[in-house]
Design a protein around this motif. Sequence first.
Motif, short mmCIF file in Angstrom:
data_model
loop_
_atom_site.label_atom_id
_atom_site.label_comp_id
_atom_site.label_asym_id
_atom_site.label_seq_id
_atom_site.Cartn_x
_atom_site.Cartn_y
_atom_site.Cartn_z
N LEU A 1 5.56 2.92 -15.27
CA LEU A 1 4.23 2.55 -16.11
C LEU A 1 3.38 3.33 -16.09
O LEU A 1 2.55 3.75 -16.98
CB LEU A 1 3.87 1.13 -15.36
N LEU A 2 2.89 4.39 -15.17
CA LEU A 2 1.96 5.26 -15.27
C LEU A 2 2.34 6.14 -16.44
O LEU A 2 1.37 6.67 -17.20
CB LEU A 2 1.53 6.01 -14.17
N ILE B 1 8.70 -0.58 -5.86
CA ILE B 1 7.15 -0.59 -6.40
C ILE B 1 6.86 0.96 -6.81
O ILE B 1 6.05 1.21 -7.95
CB ILE B 1 6.29 -0.80 -5.13
N GLY B 2 7.30 2.14 -6.16
CA GLY B 2 7.18 3.34 -6.52
C GLY B 2 7.61 3.67 -7.88
O GLY B 2 7.17 4.11 -8.81
N VAL C 1 0.97 -1.18 0.05
CA VAL C 1 -0.06 -0.02 -0.02
C VAL C 1 0.95 1.24 0.04
O VAL C 1 0.65 2.16 -0.70
CB VAL C 1 -1.00 -0.07 1.03
N ALA C 2 2.06 1.30 0.66
CA ALA C 2 2.99 2.44 0.66
C ALA C 2 3.51 2.58 -0.64
O ALA C 2 3.63 3.56 -1.02
CB ALA C 2 4.00 2.09 1.87
N GLY C 3 3.81 1.49 -1.17
CA GLY C 3 4.64 1.73 -2.71
C GLY C 3 3.40 2.27 -3.57
O GLY C 3 3.89 3.16 -4.42
N ILE D 1 14.76 -3.80 -11.82
CA ILE D 1 14.22 -3.26 -10.49
C ILE D 1 13.23 -4.43 -10.02
O ILE D 1 13.38 -4.68 -8.95
CB ILE D 1 13.38 -1.99 -10.81
N ILE D 2 12.37 -5.03 -10.88
CA ILE D 2 11.19 -6.09 -10.31
C ILE D 2 12.06 -7.19 -9.77
O ILE D 2 11.74 -7.65 -8.57
CB ILE D 2 10.53 -6.45 -11.49
N ALA D 3 13.11 -7.68 -10.52
CA ALA D 3 13.93 -8.81 -10.33
C ALA D 3 14.68 -8.35 -8.62
O ALA D 3 14.63 -9.12 -7.76
CB ALA D 3 15.09 -8.91 -11.19
#
Length: 104
Positions: A72-73, A65-66, A8-10, A93-95
């Motif tokens: 992506l946004l 996450i941010g 949720v924070a991300g 980053i995802i990795a």
Amino acid sequence: MAWIFLFVAGVGEMFGMLFLKLSEGFKKRGPSLLALLSGAASFYFLSLSLKELPIGTAYGIWTGIGSVGTVLLGIFIFKENVSVSRIGFILCIIAGVVGLKLVS
């Protein structure tokens, strides 16, 4: 619950950046207020996650996450450039985020 708070924070961080862009340098009142509220909510949920998670892990995942969400946004909402290298670095980053989760 700590992982849910961290997610949720991300997401709050991601939307904070979206509203910051829409505020046009804090010239638009509505998006400016939403940017501040999103940022505050993001920090609040991050602080809740830190009660159980190591700070390095939580911070790394929160910024991941941010960052990925904001990129992506930007691509989908603001029609920012998409390239193979950009997608490749997002995957890095995802990795890293997945790796931090796995070792925690």
